[in-house]
Design an enzyme around this catalytic site. Structure first.
Site, PDB file in Angstrom:
ATOM      1  N   ASP A  64      18.205 -50.621 -69.126  1.00  0.00           N
ATOM      2  CA  ASP A  64      18.469 -50.792 -70.552  1.00  0.00           C
ATOM      3  C   ASP A  64      17.189 -50.788 -71.384  1.00  0.00           C
ATOM      4  OD1 ASP A  64      17.650 -53.200 -69.438  1.00  0.00           O
ATOM      5  OD2 ASP A  64      19.567 -54.211 -69.740  1.00  0.00           O
ATOM      6  N   ASN A 133      25.434 -65.601 -69.756  1.00  0.00           N
ATOM      7  CA  ASN A 133      26.858 -65.357 -70.029  1.00  0.00           C
ATOM      8  C   ASN A 133      27.477 -64.413 -69.008  1.00  0.00           C
ATOM      9  OD1 ASN A 133      25.714 -62.943 -70.722  1.00  0.00           O
ATOM     10  ND2 ASN A 133      26.515 -62.868 -72.819  1.00  0.00           N
ATOM     11  N   HIS A 135      26.265 -61.430 -68.075  1.00  0.00           N
ATOM     12  CA  HIS A 135      26.054 -59.990 -68.278  1.00  0.00           C
ATOM     13  C   HIS A 135      25.185 -59.397 -67.165  1.00  0.00           C
ATOM     14  CE1 HIS A 135      22.225 -60.543 -71.027  1.00  0.00           C
ATOM     15  NE2 HIS A 135      21.852 -60.327 -69.781  1.00  0.00           N
ATOM     16  N   GLU A 140      27.891 -56.936 -71.988  1.00  0.00           N
ATOM     17  CA  GLU A 140      28.301 -58.279 -72.375  1.00  0.00           C
ATOM     18  C   GLU A 140      29.761 -58.529 -71.981  1.00  0.00           C
ATOM     19  OE1 GLU A 140      25.907 -60.046 -73.044  1.00  0.00           O
ATOM     20  OE2 GLU A 140      24.609 -59.330 -74.654  1.00  0.00           O
TER      21      GLU A 140
END
Ligand code: F6R
Length: 242
Positions: A64, A133, A135, A140
């Site tokens: 990313d 979270n 990811h 996400e």
């Protein structure tokens, strides 16, 4: 999912470095999927110290990059990869590809990135971290498991976790280009690392929860060759002993 729990974060980094080095020893022209983030810093340090010369024939694709950051921006993943890994390789691994977060047409860049991975024969070895979270990459919660490389809106928790890399929390980009979960699941081998108690809840959901888009990393339950390496703190919320 094969799970290892080691004593310290350094043990996790050393084991991951060993797997990465073994990958290029067994297949020098391996296609590597690489990650950034704090967890990976010790991994690259260990790889560089032990086997920088082994990566001359490998090719890599990063997971990313933030949208809008120039490679020279010290918070960009281009800058991270250059300073933590690429500049230390000898002979330098010129075949490193990182999404262009400054592309005029981000959707076209995402399609081209996906195509480049396919043209390279797919990813042999994918290194992954996990967000608080759940990811992976910047996929996400809510991301379909079939998703491919695309622009993602960063979750509030992600922007808060990554704020220390920026001068001010408001400087954290709102979007990123990321490989999709489908792209990641297409890798022949996945190795996910998690260290520290702040990852314990996400790790428990990944390993012991249902495979669900609520926790993107739980997709690894569906992968045939996924290895999760944890330190004791990150394994701290697991209910069943590993
Ligand atoms: C980075 C990436 C992210 C990180 C994750 C954990 O390329 O794709 O999924 O692996 O956010 O980051 P750290 O290690 O900084 O906690």
């Amino acid at each position: 999912m094969q799970i290892s729990v080691l004593d310290t974060a350094q043990d996790v980094a050393d084991q991951a470095a060993g797997l990465l080095i073994a990958q290029v020893e067994n297949k020098p022209d391996s296609v590597l999927g690489l990650a950034t983030g704090r967890t990976m810093e010790a991994v690259y340090q260990a790889v560089v110290a032990r086997a920088a010369h082994r990566f001359g024939h490998a090719r890599s694709f990063n997971l990313d990059e933030y949208v809008g950051l120039a490679p020279s921006n010290t918070a960009s993943f281009h800058h991270y990869m250059t300073t933590h890994f690429l500049m230390h390789l000898s002979p330098s691994m010129i075949n490193a590809t990182i999404p262009d977060g400054q592309a005029q047409d981000l959707d076209a860049e995402a399609r081209a990135y996906e195509h480049s991975i396919e043209s390279a024969g797919g990813i042999d070895f994918q290194l992954l971290g996990i967000g608080v979270n759940g990811h992976i990459g910047f996929n996400e919660p809510g991301t379909p498991f079939s998703s491919k490389t695309r622009v993602e809106t960063l979750a509030h928790a992600t922007r808060r976790a990554n704020a220390p890399q920026f001068a001010s929390p408001t400087d954290v980009p709102t979007h990123a280009l990321t490989m999709g979960i489908g792209t990641i699941l297409g890798a022949r081998k996945c190795v996910l690392l998690a260290t520290g108690g702040q990852k314990a809840a996400a790790v428990a959901r990944m390993v012991e929860g249902a495979a669900s888009t609520d926790c993107p990393a739980s997709c690894l339950q569906l992968h045939a060759d996924a290895h999760v390496i944890l330190d004791k703190a990150a394994a701290g919320a697991l209910r069943r002993p590993v």
